[in-house]
Design a protein around this motif. Structure first.
Motif, PDB file in Angstrom:
ATOM      1  N   UNK A   1       1.178  -1.710  -0.470  1.00  0.00           N
ATOM      2  CA  UNK A   1       0.293   0.031   0.042  1.00  0.00           C
ATOM      3  C   UNK A   1       0.775   0.921   0.067  1.00  0.00           C
ATOM      4  N   UNK A   2       0.230   2.278  -0.664  1.00  0.00           N
ATOM      5  CA  UNK A   2       1.418   3.504  -0.502  1.00  0.00           C
ATOM      6  C   UNK A   2       0.509   4.324  -0.245  1.00  0.00           C
ATOM      7  N   UNK A   3       1.215   5.641   0.212  1.00  0.00           N
ATOM      8  CA  UNK A   3       0.519   6.878   0.892  1.00  0.00           C
ATOM      9  C   UNK A   3       0.791   8.042   0.130  1.00  0.00           C
ATOM     10  N   UNK A   4      -0.066   8.643  -1.036  1.00  0.00           N
ATOM     11  CA  UNK A   4       0.296   9.756  -1.803  1.00  0.00           C
ATOM     12  C   UNK A   4      -0.484  10.836  -1.391  1.00  0.00           C
ATOM     13  N   UNK A   5       0.229  12.021  -1.551  1.00  0.00           N
ATOM     14  CA  UNK A   5      -0.132  13.558  -0.889  1.00  0.00           C
ATOM     15  C   UNK A   5      -0.621  14.161  -2.260  1.00  0.00           C
ATOM     16  N   UNK A   6      -1.369  14.734  -2.982  1.00  0.00           N
ATOM     17  CA  UNK A   6      -1.799  15.345  -4.059  1.00  0.00           C
ATOM     18  C   UNK A   6      -1.697  16.810  -4.196  1.00  0.00           C
ATOM     19  N   UNK A   7      -1.230  18.179  -5.124  1.00  0.00           N
ATOM     20  CA  UNK A   7      -1.781  19.125  -4.190  1.00  0.00           C
ATOM     21  C   UNK A   7      -2.076  20.034  -5.371  1.00  0.00           C
ATOM     22  N   UNK A   8      -3.159  20.458  -5.620  1.00  0.00           N
ATOM     23  CA  UNK A   8      -3.604  20.879  -6.676  1.00  0.00           C
ATOM     24  C   UNK A   8      -4.497  22.778  -6.013  1.00  0.00           C
ATOM     25  N   UNK A   9      -4.909  23.462  -7.523  1.00  0.00           N
ATOM     26  CA  UNK A   9      -5.476  24.230  -7.009  1.00  0.00           C
ATOM     27  C   UNK A   9      -6.756  25.043  -6.865  1.00  0.00           C
ATOM     28  N   UNK A  10      -6.740  23.207  -6.684  1.00  0.00           N
ATOM     29  CA  UNK A  10      -8.494  23.139  -6.243  1.00  0.00           C
ATOM     30  C   UNK A  10      -8.511  21.992  -6.096  1.00  0.00           C
ATOM     31  N   UNK A  11      -9.707  20.823  -5.415  1.00  0.00           N
ATOM     32  CA  UNK A  11     -10.043  20.193  -4.732  1.00  0.00           C
ATOM     33  C   UNK A  11     -10.342  19.119  -5.709  1.00  0.00           C
ATOM     34  N   UNK A  12     -11.518  19.550  -6.928  1.00  0.00           N
ATOM     35  CA  UNK A  12     -11.834  19.023  -7.789  1.00  0.00           C
ATOM     36  C   UNK A  12     -10.751  18.943  -8.132  1.00  0.00           C
ATOM     37  N   UNK A  13      -9.920  19.580  -9.410  1.00  0.00           N
ATOM     38  CA  UNK A  13      -9.043  19.510  -9.724  1.00  0.00           C
ATOM     39  C   UNK A  13      -8.804  18.214  -9.213  1.00  0.00           C
ATOM     40  N   UNK A  14      -7.465  18.148  -8.554  1.00  0.00           N
ATOM     41  CA  UNK A  14      -6.958  17.015  -7.700  1.00  0.00           C
ATOM     42  C   UNK A  14      -7.995  15.133  -8.188  1.00  0.00           C
ATOM     43  N   UNK A  15      -9.468  15.449  -7.491  1.00  0.00           N
ATOM     44  CA  UNK A  15      -9.897  14.626  -7.502  1.00  0.00           C
ATOM     45  C   UNK A  15     -10.033  13.713  -8.498  1.00  0.00           C
ATOM     46  N   UNK A  16     -10.317  14.880  -9.947  1.00  0.00           N
ATOM     47  CA  UNK A  16      -9.973  14.683 -11.447  1.00  0.00           C
ATOM     48  C   UNK A  16      -9.173  13.681 -11.686  1.00  0.00           C
ATOM     49  N   UNK A  17      -7.620  14.105 -11.103  1.00  0.00           N
ATOM     50  CA  UNK A  17      -6.531  13.888 -11.660  1.00  0.00           C
ATOM     51  C   UNK A  17      -6.166  12.104 -11.038  1.00  0.00           C
ATOM     52  N   UNK A  18      -7.056  12.299  -9.953  1.00  0.00           N
ATOM     53  CA  UNK A  18      -7.136  10.645  -8.310  1.00  0.00           C
ATOM     54  C   UNK A  18      -7.493   9.944  -9.641  1.00  0.00           C
ATOM     55  N   UNK A  19      -9.026  10.124 -10.394  1.00  0.00           N
ATOM     56  CA  UNK A  19      -9.706   9.443 -11.161  1.00  0.00           C
ATOM     57  C   UNK A  19      -9.209   8.662 -12.194  1.00  0.00           C
ATOM     58  N   UNK A  20      -8.546   9.820 -12.806  1.00  0.00           N
ATOM     59  CA  UNK A  20      -7.988   9.312 -13.847  1.00  0.00           C
ATOM     60  C   UNK A  20      -6.109   8.789 -14.351  1.00  0.00           C
ATOM     61  N   UNK A  21      -5.586   9.045 -12.731  1.00  0.00           N
ATOM     62  CA  UNK A  21      -4.293   7.973 -13.141  1.00  0.00           C
ATOM     63  C   UNK A  21      -4.675   6.959 -12.145  1.00  0.00           C
ATOM     64  N   UNK A  22      -5.749   6.911 -11.177  1.00  0.00           N
ATOM     65  CA  UNK A  22      -6.278   5.072 -10.331  1.00  0.00           C
ATOM     66  C   UNK A  22      -7.093   4.601 -10.734  1.00  0.00           C
ATOM     67  N   UNK A  23      -8.510   5.442 -10.824  1.00  0.00           N
ATOM     68  CA  UNK A  23      -9.365   4.734 -11.453  1.00  0.00           C
ATOM     69  C   UNK A  23      -9.801   4.406  -9.767  1.00  0.00           C
ATOM     70  N   UNK A  24     -10.933   3.467  -9.471  1.00  0.00           N
ATOM     71  CA  UNK A  24     -11.434   3.473  -8.287  1.00  0.00           C
ATOM     72  C   UNK A  24     -10.475   2.681  -7.467  1.00  0.00           C
ATOM     73  N   UNK A  25      -8.856   2.415  -7.331  1.00  0.00           N
ATOM     74  CA  UNK A  25      -8.322   2.158  -6.284  1.00  0.00           C
ATOM     75  C   UNK A  25      -8.006   3.058  -5.880  1.00  0.00           C
ATOM     76  N   UNK A  26      -7.908   4.232  -5.823  1.00  0.00           N
ATOM     77  CA  UNK A  26      -7.167   4.973  -4.308  1.00  0.00           C
ATOM     78  C   UNK A  26      -8.415   5.480  -3.421  1.00  0.00           C
ATOM     79  N   UNK A  27      -7.938   5.769  -2.462  1.00  0.00           N
ATOM     80  CA  UNK A  27      -8.780   5.962  -1.295  1.00  0.00           C
ATOM     81  C   UNK A  27      -7.966   7.073  -1.035  1.00  0.00           C
ATOM     82  N   UNK A  28      -9.722   8.447  -0.288  1.00  0.00           N
ATOM     83  CA  UNK A  28      -9.045   9.317  -0.057  1.00  0.00           C
ATOM     84  C   UNK A  28      -8.705   9.118   1.813  1.00  0.00           C
ATOM     85  N   UNK A  29      -8.205   9.704   1.821  1.00  0.00           N
ATOM     86  CA  UNK A  29      -7.195   9.448   3.720  1.00  0.00           C
ATOM     87  C   UNK A  29      -7.710  11.002   3.712  1.00  0.00           C
TER      88      UNK A  29
END
Ligand SMILES: Nc1nc2c(ncn2[C@@H]2O[C@H](COP(=O)(O)OP(=O)(O)OP(=O)(O)O)[C@@H](O)[C@H]2O)c(=O)[nH]1
Ligand SMILES: [Mg+2]
Length: 381
Positions: A1-29
């Motif tokens: 399991x890996x823990x990643x921190x993603x930084x962006x201008x808005x929460x919305x932009x970051x979530x789109x990036x997460x979905x694109x990169x990890x699909x439904x494999x990512x769990x938001x902590x």
């Protein structure tokens, strides 16, 4: 399991990036805003940091394998089997319940059947009770049992009303009445000693003379008893009619000739014992010379049925055609004996008398009135 921190201008932009990169494999902590200090906080827009956890390659590979190893066919079969077993259990349970229900319905039906049988028996018993009661009542009222039985033959489960109706129609068929308009001019009164011949003759004289304004003459052939002539004379005097005494039967035709203009010639005779053949012969001799005549056999209402037959047979030797007058009904509760008399004599009944009062206690026999009175006494009990 890996823990990643993603930084962006808005929460919305970051979530789109997460979905694109990890699909439904990512769990938001967690989601938080970057902290800023010093002068930069006045001219820099704060960034959003979202921390996620994603499975690494090995873990993803294992998950994939595990999913592939699941024995899908067996599972379906097993679950089908289980379902079948469960359904079977349910069916068995239902079957038991059905059997139980059937048994209960069977029992209910049986009970109902027995109840019906009981109630049928009860009805039959009740009907027989009523039939027996009706018979007993009629017998108590003087009707002969054998006549009753004959009238009620074949009756058992009919309603009381039907039985009464049947009795009514049988009585109507059996009893015969006669109309006064059929009376002949010459009328004989015959019968056993003391039955009420003279009294009845007096009652009828009064009726014909006073009510119907007929011309009446009285004859008496009773010269045996000293008081007999006097008895009739007394009535004749009171009623204002003539009387002739016939000492010898041979004299009768000439007296009839003498009074032929009268509406009625009423002839009293001496009381005869029906067992005395000689006396009956004398009576025959008296009547035989008269062609058109009305003969009344006077009978006490209490005469036993068996005696009626003997009496009638005896008087038939003197004259075969006669009608009945039944007297002294007031002296008996067994008014049903009127039926027996009519039945065994097999003759019409013309008058009934019910008391010693001259002229009141006499009436024309009306069978409907009589039957209603008789049957009324049953229901009045
Ligand atoms: N209670 C009652 N008594 C009656 C009736 N008719 C007649 N009697 C009585 O019966 C008795 C005899 O009556 P009678 O008229 O003399 O009889 P009978 O047949 O003429 O008698 P004999 O001439 O002697 O044969 C008398 O006391 C009458 O009053 C009746 O309908 N009811
Ligand atoms: Mg007399």
């Amino acid at each position: 399991m890996r823990i990643l921190k993603l930084k962006g201008k808005s929460e919305e932009k970051i979530l789109k990036e997460i979905e694109k990169e990890y699909g439904n494999q990512a769990v938001i902590l967690s989601t938080q805003q970057e902290e800023q200090s010093g002068l930069t906080k006045w001219f820099k827009t704060p960034k959003t940091i979202i921390t996620i956890a994603v499975k690494d390659e090995d873990e993803l590979e294992q998950d994939k394998k595990a999913i592939e190893e699941i024995p899908r066919g067996n599972l379906v079969a097993e679950s089908n089997e289980k379902l079948k077993e469960e359904s079977y259990e349910v069916l068995l349970g239902l079957k038991d319940q059905l059997n139980q229900l059937q048994r209960e319905i069977g029992t209910i039906k049986q009970v109902q059947l027995e109840d019906k049988k009981d109630s049928d028996n009860d009805t039959l018993e009740a009907d027989n009770k009523w039939l027996n009661y009706l018979k007993a009542k009629l017998v108590q009222l003087g009707l002969k049992e054998e006549i009753c039985t004959q009238y009620l033959e074949g009756m058992s489960d009919e309603s009381p009303e039907e039985m009464i109706r049947k009795i009514y129609s049988e009585l109507e068929k059996s009893l015969r009445e006669k109309e006064e308009k059929d009376l002949a001019q010459i009328i004989f009164f015959i019968g056993s000693t003391g039955v009420g011949k003279t009294t009845t003759l007096a009652k009828l004289t009064a009726k014909y003379v006073l009510e119907e304004h007929k011309k009446v003459v009285l004859f008496t052939a009773d010269t045996y008893r000293i008081a007999a002539v006097e008895q009739l004379k007394t009535y004749a005097d009171i009623l204002g009619v003539e009387i002739e005494v016939i000492y010898n039967e041979a004299e009768l035709p000439q007296y009839i000739e003498k009074w032929k203009h009268m509406d009625y010639i009423l002839i009293d005779t001496a009381g005869r014992s029906h067992k005395n053949e000689e006396q009956v012969k004398e009576l025959k001799a008296l009547m035989k010379n008269v062609d058109k005549k009305q003969v009344f056999l006077v009978l006490n209402a209490s005469t036993a049925a068996k005696d009626v037959v003997t009496i009638v047979n005896t008087y038939e030797k003197a004259e075969s055609e006669f009608d009945l007058i039944i007297t002294k009904l007031d002296e008996t509760d067994e008014i049903g004996n009127v039926v027996n008399i009519g039945y065994y004599a097999n003759k019409p009944i013309m008058y009934l008398t019910n008391g010693q009062n001259v002229p009141a206690d006499i009436k024309i026999f009306n069978k409907d009135e009589y039957i209603t009175d008789l049957l009324g006494r049953i229901s009045n009990e």
